[in-house]
Scaffold this active site. Structure first.
Site, PDB file in Angstrom:
ATOM      1  N   HIS A 159       0.821  -1.205   0.000  1.00  0.00           N
ATOM      2  CA  HIS A 159       0.000   0.000   0.000  1.00  0.00           C
ATOM      3  C   HIS A 159       0.860   1.262   0.000  1.00  0.00           C
ATOM      4  CE1 HIS A 159      -3.863  -2.149   1.575  1.00  0.00           C
ATOM      5  NE2 HIS A 159      -3.611  -2.365   0.295  1.00  0.00           N
ATOM      6  N   HIS A 212      -3.939  -6.092 -10.865  1.00  0.00           N
ATOM      7  CA  HIS A 212      -2.644  -5.531 -10.499  1.00  0.00           C
ATOM      8  C   HIS A 212      -1.586  -5.831 -11.559  1.00  0.00           C
ATOM      9  CE1 HIS A 212      -3.327  -3.910  -6.469  1.00  0.00           C
ATOM     10  NE2 HIS A 212      -4.079  -4.960  -6.211  1.00  0.00           N
TER      11      HIS A 212
END
Length: 413
Positions: A250, A385
């Site tokens: 993150h 992703h």
């Protein structure tokens, strides 16, 4: 300098990898509506329900594929849009169900995480010119504005029950991160500068306040007044969405989104805060310091404690994908050689350990010895992703991916 980031041959490889990933995801369509969770072989895991976040992510990536001229991709986008306008939408109370099974909703929660992805999917489908997408985007932004956006805090609320009468006593940075992603994408497609300003407000609070105050290890979990809950899920550290501690991937993702927000502000004539680029660099550096090769084996650990010590050591594919994206955007922003070098390093790791040339896609989780494992993420749920990692190096920092493809920016960064 010579770098993979400016190499035509590397860009051709990235394009081939884009196509390989799109091919892997083609079996994810659930004929009843939505996209299913894929197993290691690329088939729908029948034991799992159709989930909102996966449906949205797959709609988004096939919208990108459609704009790149991939025949057949548009049908996947239309399937996703139809599902979000139909099967997954709560016609009675508004918003979207978190999950749905053969006989109806199985998780009726209204989650900011999933609703952010509805905005992203709708924005990408709108950029691709797909039928019904613009109406879906209008609905998604309206629901998020009415139900989730907290203008006083400058952040998104987390979740509600089905009829919105009960709010979860929790605030989370993960949902806000994807809200930033969604708002930036929708702002570019709609020309809505209010959404850009909201995204910038979220980035400012999360990065310039929480990140700076915690040595760039981002707190993930908060109470309703936005006080950090640093011990949250200490007894369930490997939670797939709310793990204990700082999440390395993150920090990498926030680094990239901070640069995207800065670029978008600049392109729209707004003042770009001076702290944004240095903070993005600091976030990235802290993630590399704490997460990469810290236990004698290559790869990024999943989480660390508040001193930077590894907690969950498994390697998640999405963390490496976000490292690629962050390094690419940092290099385009700063031209610092270290990012070009690390960009190649991350791809070398991905190529050696994560890319599955036998069954397709990428292994979603590896053990500490870089062997396939499934403690947090069994199977290969989606291609979001990994596919974005093949596009971010070939596009400018902003606009967002779909708007950038629609503008013809591919390969011109």
């Amino acid at each position: 300098m010579t770098t993979w980031l400016t190499s035509d041959s590397h860009h051709r490889w990235l394009e081939q990898e884009t196509d390989r990933l799109l091919s892997f995801g083609r079996y994810a369509q659930d004929p009843r509506g939505g996209f299913g969770y894929l197993d290691a072989d690329g088939r729908i895991d029948a034991s799992r329900d159709v989930e909102l976040w996966i449906t949205c992510r797959m709609t988004h990536v096939y919208a990108l594929g459609s704009m790149m001229g991939r025949p057949g991709a548009a049908a996947y986008v239309d399937h996703g849009v139809d599902s979000l306008l139909g099967r997954l939408r709560d016609e009675e109370h508004g918003g979207w169900f978190a999950a749905i099974g053969a006989d109806g909703p199985t998780n009726t929660a209204k989650e900011a995480y999933g609703h952010a992805f509805v905005i992203l999917a709708a924005a990408s489908a709108t950029a691709a010119g797909r039928p019904g997408a613009a109406a879906l985007l209008d609905q998604a932004v309206a629901v998020h504005t009415e139900r989730f956006w907290d203008d006083e805090a400058g952040m998104s609320r987390e979740s509600f029950n089905r009829d919105w009468s009960e709010e979860e006593q929790y605030r989370g940075v993960n949902a806000n991160m994807h809200t930033v992603e969604a708002y930036l994408a929708a702002s570019d497609v709609l020309g809505d500068r209010e959404l850009l300003d909201r995204a910038a407000r979220i980035v400012t609070r999360v990065v310039d306040v929480y990140g700076r105050d915690n040595e760039w290890r981002l707190p993930e979990h908060f109470d309703l007044d936005w006080n950090p809950r640093l011990d949250y899920n200490e007894d369930e550290p490997a939670h797939p969405f709310r793990p204990y501690g700082a999440t390395v991937g993150h920090a990498l993702e926030w680094s990239r989104l901070t640069l995207q927000a800065a670029s978008s502000l600049q392109q729209t004539g707004r003042a770009t805060p001076e702290w944004m680029v240095p903070a993005a660099r600091d976030l990235y550096a802290a993630a590399i310091r704490d997460g990469w090769n810290v236990d004698g084996q290559p790869g990024f650990v999943y989480t660390t404690d508040w001193e930077g010590a590894p907690v969950v050591r498994e390697r998640m594919h999405w963390v490496a994908a976000e490292a690629v994206g962050a390094a690419a955007v940092l290099w385009r922003t700063t031209r610092a050689a270290e990012y070009a070098e690390q960009y190649q390093q991350w791809w070398d790791y991905i190529g050696e350990h994560l890319i599955d040339l036998d069954k397709g896609s990428w292994h979603h989780e590896l053990s500490t010895s870089n062997e396939p494992s499934a403690t947090v993420w069994p199977g290969k749920p989606d291609i979001y992703h990994a596919l974005q990692a093949t596009l971010l190096p070939r596009l400018p920092a902003s606009p967002a991916l779909a708007a950038s493809l629609a503008a013809g920016n591919l390969g011109k960064a």
